[in-house]
Design a protein around this motif. Structure first.
Motif, PDB file in Angstrom:
ATOM      1  N   LEU A 259      36.266  18.652 -23.325  1.00 26.58           N
ATOM      2  CA  LEU A 259      36.291  18.584 -21.871  1.00 26.58           C
ATOM      3  C   LEU A 259      37.442  19.423 -21.311  1.00 26.58           C
ATOM      4  O   LEU A 259      38.468  19.599 -21.968  1.00 26.58           O
ATOM      5  CB  LEU A 259      36.439  17.137 -21.399  1.00 26.58           C
ATOM      6  N   PRO A 260      37.283  19.955 -20.100  1.00 23.71           N
ATOM      7  CA  PRO A 260      38.369  20.736 -19.500  1.00 23.71           C
ATOM      8  C   PRO A 260      39.571  19.862 -19.167  1.00 23.71           C
ATOM      9  O   PRO A 260      39.448  18.647 -19.009  1.00 23.71           O
ATOM     10  CB  PRO A 260      37.725  21.299 -18.230  1.00 23.71           C
ATOM     11  N   ASN A 261      40.729  20.518 -19.070  1.00 28.99           N
ATOM     12  CA  ASN A 261      41.987  19.812 -18.779  1.00 28.99           C
ATOM     13  C   ASN A 261      42.133  18.625 -19.722  1.00 28.99           C
ATOM     14  O   ASN A 261      42.227  17.470 -19.316  1.00 28.99           O
ATOM     15  CB  ASN A 261      42.028  19.354 -17.317  1.00 28.99           C
TER      16      ASN A 261
ATOM     17  N   GLY B 206      10.421  -3.178 -17.471  1.00 23.96           N
ATOM     18  CA  GLY B 206      10.350  -4.613 -17.241  1.00 23.96           C
ATOM     19  C   GLY B 206      11.629  -5.205 -16.698  1.00 23.96           C
ATOM     20  O   GLY B 206      12.002  -6.333 -17.043  1.00 23.96           O
ATOM     21  N   VAL B 207      12.319  -4.455 -15.819  1.00 21.95           N
ATOM     22  CA  VAL B 207      13.538  -4.964 -15.203  1.00 21.95           C
ATOM     23  C   VAL B 207      13.335  -5.066 -13.695  1.00 21.95           C
ATOM     24  O   VAL B 207      12.464  -4.411 -13.120  1.00 21.95           O
ATOM     25  CB  VAL B 207      14.760  -4.063 -15.513  1.00 21.95           C
ATOM     26  N   LYS B 208      14.145  -5.904 -13.080  1.00 22.30           N
ATOM     27  CA  LYS B 208      13.984  -6.165 -11.651  1.00 22.30           C
ATOM     28  C   LYS B 208      14.280  -4.924 -10.811  1.00 22.30           C
ATOM     29  O   LYS B 208      13.610  -4.681  -9.803  1.00 22.30           O
ATOM     30  CB  LYS B 208      14.905  -7.313 -11.236  1.00 22.30           C
ATOM     31  N   GLN B 209      15.279  -4.182 -11.203  1.00 20.80           N
ATOM     32  CA  GLN B 209      15.606  -2.979 -10.452  1.00 20.80           C
ATOM     33  C   GLN B 209      16.491  -2.066 -11.302  1.00 20.80           C
ATOM     34  O   GLN B 209      17.087  -2.497 -12.293  1.00 20.80           O
ATOM     35  CB  GLN B 209      16.337  -3.317  -9.154  1.00 20.80           C
ATOM     36  N   ILE B 210      16.537  -0.815 -10.906  1.00 22.91           N
ATOM     37  CA  ILE B 210      17.429   0.167 -11.504  1.00 22.91           C
ATOM     38  C   ILE B 210      18.269   0.742 -10.378  1.00 22.91           C
ATOM     39  O   ILE B 210      17.747   1.044  -9.295  1.00 22.91           O
ATOM     40  CB  ILE B 210      16.643   1.276 -12.229  1.00 22.91           C
ATOM     41  N   SER B 211      19.540   0.858 -10.602  1.00 23.93           N
ATOM     42  CA  SER B 211      20.419   1.398  -9.572  1.00 23.93           C
ATOM     43  C   SER B 211      19.996   2.819  -9.222  1.00 23.93           C
ATOM     44  O   SER B 211      19.725   3.639 -10.095  1.00 23.93           O
ATOM     45  CB  SER B 211      21.871   1.406 -10.059  1.00 23.93           C
ATOM     46  N   ALA B 212      19.930   3.092  -7.927  1.00 28.27           N
ATOM     47  CA  ALA B 212      19.596   4.434  -7.461  1.00 28.27           C
ATOM     48  C   ALA B 212      20.836   5.265  -7.155  1.00 28.27           C
ATOM     49  O   ALA B 212      20.737   6.410  -6.713  1.00 28.27           O
ATOM     50  CB  ALA B 212      18.726   4.344  -6.212  1.00 28.27           C
ATOM     51  N   THR B 213      21.999   4.677  -7.414  1.00 24.55           N
ATOM     52  CA  THR B 213      23.256   5.395  -7.167  1.00 24.55           C
ATOM     53  C   THR B 213      23.587   6.260  -8.368  1.00 24.55           C
ATOM     54  O   THR B 213      23.694   5.744  -9.484  1.00 24.55           O
ATOM     55  CB  THR B 213      24.405   4.407  -6.933  1.00 24.55           C
ATOM     56  N   PRO B 214      23.744   7.569  -8.192  1.00 18.77           N
ATOM     57  CA  PRO B 214      24.093   8.427  -9.328  1.00 18.77           C
ATOM     58  C   PRO B 214      25.363   7.945 -10.009  1.00 18.77           C
ATOM     59  O   PRO B 214      26.311   7.490  -9.357  1.00 18.77           O
ATOM     60  CB  PRO B 214      24.286   9.807  -8.691  1.00 18.77           C
ATOM     61  N   GLY B 215      25.375   8.042 -11.321  1.00 15.52           N
ATOM     62  CA  GLY B 215      26.557   7.651 -12.067  1.00 15.52           C
ATOM     63  C   GLY B 215      27.574   8.769 -12.138  1.00 15.52           C
ATOM     64  O   GLY B 215      27.401   9.839 -11.547  1.00 15.52           O
ATOM     65  N   ALA B 216      28.644   8.521 -12.856  1.00 11.85           N
ATOM     66  CA  ALA B 216      29.704   9.517 -13.016  1.00 11.85           C
ATOM     67  C   ALA B 216      29.276  10.558 -14.042  1.00 11.85           C
ATOM     68  O   ALA B 216      28.827  10.206 -15.138  1.00 11.85           O
ATOM     69  CB  ALA B 216      30.989   8.832 -13.465  1.00 11.85           C
ATOM     70  N   SER B 217      29.409  11.827 -13.668  1.00  7.68           N
ATOM     71  CA  SER B 217      29.144  12.903 -14.626  1.00  7.68           C
ATOM     72  C   SER B 217      30.323  13.004 -15.587  1.00  7.68           C
ATOM     73  O   SER B 217      31.324  12.288 -15.449  1.00  7.68           O
ATOM     74  CB  SER B 217      28.929  14.222 -13.895  1.00  7.68           C
ATOM     75  N   ALA B 218      30.249  13.920 -16.536  1.00  8.98           N
ATOM     76  CA  ALA B 218      31.248  13.992 -17.603  1.00  8.98           C
ATOM     77  C   ALA B 218      32.673  14.050 -17.079  1.00  8.98           C
ATOM     78  O   ALA B 218      33.525  13.223 -17.442  1.00  8.98           O
ATOM     79  CB  ALA B 218      30.952  15.203 -18.486  1.00  8.98           C
ATOM     80  N   VAL B 219      32.967  15.029 -16.235  1.00 12.91           N
ATOM     81  CA  VAL B 219      34.330  15.162 -15.705  1.00 12.91           C
ATOM     82  C   VAL B 219      34.685  13.958 -14.853  1.00 12.91           C
ATOM     83  O   VAL B 219      35.796  13.397 -14.958  1.00 12.91           O
ATOM     84  CB  VAL B 219      34.458  16.462 -14.891  1.00 12.91           C
TER      85      VAL B 219
END
Length: 945
Positions: free
Chosen positions: A418-420, A380-393
């Motif tokens: 997490l690495p490093n 029930g929202v107007k839109q959802i961003s289709a841009t991938p978000g940031a992965s863990a690293v």
């Protein structure tokens, strides 16, 4: 006494550790857990539990929880302040205002959520809906990215969906099992027990293990391919090359049910066993034999985990392994198929709800406009961003760079895992706001929290989880929530309602199509969340519209898919050869061999493998609260091949510096014949909570590289190039004390790491628990530091024997407990403090651990001698933690059995040990090591004769 009169209650729930998903039966009395047993009716484990699962009750004791649990919200308004207790309203109102301010100022992508495969499916669902539906960001990722992402990419790339096609029953039905990149005996012990039983019941069964180390799993193999790290793709391609050359492919299956084989066949032309032998470091004949058994067996099952997944070529490794199954028709039938072993209890449940930066609910994809529109309409929202978000690293990279301003960490420990990790620490320090939602105060990430939200944990939570075989199980609460903690889903729902109000105050347009006063997430319980999640799956490959809490309660755990109208879930997938791809056919994708991201060279000549321990799990937030879990592997040490150990001129007490291109850590080393030459193994459980030093660097993942797979975005945690050198740290101190408050001591002692060049703090003991602190420096530290250490461990008082040298500040303090019996007086050690000279540590520790009588040696307790006069002692290492049987006891009994009958079989000796010592009769996790001791002892007896 009143508590003992109260009714004992029984609750069936699910173990919180690995992805095997074992059922457990919890007994409680007066709101406390009194014991935990395996659930004999649960199809995943049939009543069996590993050493970790069998001790769940002990990790939930009042004494443990009183020292380590987060009991109330904590808050600091300014970064230079200390967090202080506050109310839930104050904590969530502050967090909602700050999130709203950042979103209004910088946009929705200025915030991120880093969550966990230990959350329940319902928790995952509301986090995902909060981020993608209400806030409008896809910056939500999970520690499952570190664990299963490459397996997911491999399945999707070839079979069309994130869906393991096999189940645990296939372990008994397979004729050949191919294990790659998994020490299953340690990481998935209960499933491994089922494999052991299958092999015993099936003469002619073949087991192939691919692993750079001679692990307990590899030692059971009929064929161990001890490859060089990261060369799996070369091996798998060479095996398929052999199959092609010998005409062992199922061309009928390939032609009818797959596509893309011609390109793969062409690409494989150069991948000869000869080339693979030179790259992988295994005999050419063994590669041919592995291909023969894999292709020629009636049913071949492959099992794989982090050794394949945690690599920059992890997707390619998975793809090339799955190609072996497709090419031979070893899929879609009993006892056959590619079966990824899941590291966390609910990594799969998180993927089902789309709780990753690149996914949407029910295996929908962000790059599919129809999928994006479907989810937006459903929520029930107007839109959802289709841009991938940031992965863990990427999330912590952007946090360090300031692109992401605030991060919400739930039920995971990125500062450890997490690495490093030094980069992760900088990111957390740079953030404008860090929210940590956790049940424990001990994880390294907690120290960075501006807001700490105390969450419930296993035994208190309700919901569902999905295990490795796609089986959904119920998680039920056995005891009330601890102190003022709340369920994860409740925290998120409460926050979402407050955030929506704060966003409206700042003029941020509501994402909702319907601007009614109804809450965006109006859930009263977990069942309502599950039902909404269930509806998102309708018509999808993981359709569970035929499943409900009631069904799970009455019929037990179920596989997905289980669509409406089905009476049970589907145990195996692709039996009809139809795949969830556009054409209905599985895809062959050629994967060319690429080396590891960071090759060893003259400056960094060792290859570091981050392995697993048998009795610890991940960051040890839970297992680390039980001292006996440290009796098998007591301290963080790096394992080297004996020849490398000798080449570095090391002794068991030597300290080494381990340097990568990112950081240097200092710890002790040990010899280990299971490790190959020029390689090293350091278990990932040892985080900055357990060791550190003046440099401020601690934890294994300070060394690891953040380079990740371009498809799965899973980092290469399994391999890093390092340099190892002996370091001269002549001044040393070691303290070990018994204390029922050892967990509190451990947390306080961590603050002293920075006073020494190297320091370690771990628990000790079984019946009497305590803590060990060990440190070393090139020069003696200031006297005030030793005074602080001495005071912390209460090495003072009338029961403490004291020696000190004012010139060198060498100190020895020995605490003794004297008891008077009819036979006379006995004395046992309760604390030992050795500073400057620690030669006597070994024998004192032995007497301390076993609580042996030191009354006859009382005049020698303060002597700086490696052995007391006329007595030879040796340290005791536990092999069987369940019963408490040492390596020495097992070896002595094996020697007796071999002396009585030189021709006695391994199984006969094992049965004798189980009968007399009872080792290996409970969880069975120690059985592989007992077998190894039997074989070693038998070979020594043969040499002697």
């Amino acid at each position: 006494m009143t508590e003992l009169l109260q009714t004992i209650k029984t609750t069936k729930t699910t173990c919180p550790y690995c992805g095997v998903g074992c059922g457990v039966v919890v007994r409680t009395q007066a709101g406390k857990i009194i014991d935990v047993k395996g659930d004999e009716t649960h199809p995943a484990n049939l009543g069996k539990l590993c050493s970790k699962g069998s001790k769940l009750a002990e990790t939930a004791s009042a004494n443990v929880y009183g020292q380590v649990r987060a009991s109330q919200p904590l808050l600091r308004i300014q970064r230079d302040q200390q967090v202080t207790p506050t109310s839930w309203d104050a904590a969530l109102d502050f967090t909602a205002r700050e999130f709203a301010r950042l979103i209004a100022t910088y946009g929705p992508d200025s915030v991120g959520f880093y969550i966990s495969g230990q959350l329940l499916t319902e928790d995952y669902y509301v986090f995902n809906k909060l981020a993608k539906g209400l806030i409008g960001t896809n910056n939500i990722d999970t520690n499952s990215r570190l664990c299963m992402s490459s397996a997911v990419s491999g399945y999707k790339r070839t079979l069309g969906a994130d869906a393991p096609p096999c189940n645990y029953d296939d372990l008994a039905l397979a004729d050949c099992v191919f294990i790659a990149g998994s020490n299953m005996a340690y990481a998935h012990p209960v499933a491994y027990r089922r494999l052991e039983a299958a092999r015993a019941a099936k003469p002619g069964h073949k087991l192939i293990v691919v692993d750079p180390r001679a692990t307990d799993t590899a030692l059971m193999a009929d064929l161990h391919l001890k490859i060089q790290p990261g060369t799996d793709v070369m091996l798998f391609n060479a095996m398929l090359h052999v199959m092609m050359q010998n005409g062992w492919l199922d061309m009928a299956y390939i032609n009818k049910h797959t596509e893309g084989f011609e390109a793969v066949a062409k690409g494989l032309a150069d991948y000869t066993p000869k080339l693979a032998s030179s790259v992988c470091g295994v005999p050419e004949a063994d590669i041919v034999l592995a291909a023969t058994w894999f292709a020629q067996s009636n049913r071949t099952l492959s099992l794989y985990c982090q050794g394949l997944n945690q690599a920059t070529t992890g997707t390619d490794k998975n793809t090339s392994l799955i190609a072996l199954h497709l090419a031979t028709g070893q899929i879609g039938k009993e006892g056959s198929g590619p079966f990824s072993l899941t590291g966390q209890p609910n990594a799969m449940g998180g993927r089902e709800v789309g709780g990753l930066s690149t996914l949407l609910p029910a295996h929908r994809e962000l790059n599919n406009p129809a999928h994006v529109a479907e989810v937006a309409a459903f929520w029930g929202v107007k839109q959802i961003s289709a841009t991938p978000g940031a992965s863990a690293v990427e999330m912590f990279d952007q946090l360090e760079q300031g692109k992401i301003k605030a991060v919400w960490v739930a039920c995971t420990n990125p500062a450890h895992s997490l690495p490093n990790s030094q980069k992760v620490a900088r990111a957390l320090q740079n953030a404008e706001l860090v929210v940590v939602q956790d049940a424990y105060l001990t994880p390294a990430t907690v120290q960075y929290a501006d807001v700490l939200l105390p969450a419930t944990t296993w035994g208190e939570k309700e919901g569902t989880v999905t295990n490795s075989e796609r089986r959904i199980s119920r998680v039920r609460p056995a005891i009330p929530a601890y102190a003022d903690s709340k369920n994860d889903w409740q925290i998120v729902v409460d926050f979402a309602q407050r955030l929506e109000v704060e966003l409206q105050k700042l003029g941020v347009q509501s994402p909702r199509l319907d601007n009614t006063a109804n809450a965006f997430m109006p859930y009263a319980n977990t069942e309502e969340i599950f039902n909404e999640h269930r509806e998102t799956t309708r018509g999808r490959d993981l359709d569970i519209t035929g499943l409900s809490y009631a069904t799970l309660d009455t019929e037990g755990p179920q596989h997905w898919p289980m669509p409406e109208g089905a009476t049970q879930g589907k145990a195996r997938l692709y039996e009809d050869g139809v795949y969830p791809t556009a054409t209905g056919k599985a895809k062959f994708v050629f994967a060319s061999y690429e080396p590891v991201a960071e090759e060893a060279d003259a400056r960094f000549p060792w290859r570091l493998n981050t392995g697993r321990l048998r009795d610890q799990w991940h960051g040890a937030s839970r297992t680390g609260t039980l001292a006996e879990f440290f009796s098998h592997e007591a301290e963080p040490v790096i394992a080297l091949h004996p020849a490398d150990f000798k080449r570095l001129n090391l002794k068991p007490s030597s300290w080494v510096s381990v340097k990568s291109r990112r950081a240097t850590i200092t710890l002790r080393a040990k010899e280990d014949e299971s490790v190959a030459r020029n390689q090293a193994v350091l278990p990932m459980h040892w985080g900055p909570e357990f060791f550190g030093g003046k440099s401020g660097v601690g934890g294994v993942n300070a060394l690891t590289i953040e380079a990740f797979d371009p498809y799965s975005k899973q980092p290469e945690l399994k391999h890093s190039a390092v340099n190892i050198q002996r370091v001269h740290l002549p001044w040393q101190v070691v303290v070990f004390v018994h204390s029922e408050h050892w967990l509190s001591l451990w947390q306080k002692a961590r603050a002293l790491y920075a006073e020494f060049d190297a320091a370690v703090c771990v628990p000790v003991g079984r019946e009497q628990t305590g803590v060990l602190f060990r440190a070393a420096s090139a020069q003696a530290p200031a006297r005030e530091v030793i005074d602080r250490l001495q005071a912390l461990f209460e090495c003072e008082g009338s029961d403490v024997m004291v020696y000190s040298d004012p010139k060198t500040d060498a100190r020895r303090r020995i605490g003794v407990t004297v008891q008077t019996t009819q036979q006379g007086q006995t004395a046992t050690l309760n604390k030992v403090f050795l500073a400057g000279n620690i030669e006597s540590e070994g024998w004192l520790r032995n007497y301390f651990d076993q609580q042996l009588d030191v009354m006859p040696l009382r005049s020698f307790l303060l002597a700086p001698a490696s052995q007391p006069p006329g007595v030879q002692t040796e340290s005791v290492r536990m092999v069987c933690n369940c019963v408490g049987v040492s390596e020495q006891s097992i070896e002595a009994n094996i020697a007796i059995a071999c002396a009585k009958n030189p021709n006695v079989s391994e199984n006969e000796v094992l049965a004798g040990l189980q009968g007399t010592l009872k080792c290996g009769t409970q969880c069975g996790s120690c059985v592989p090591e007992i077998r190894k001791l039997i074989r070693t002892q038998a070979s020594l007896a043969t040499i002697a004769s």
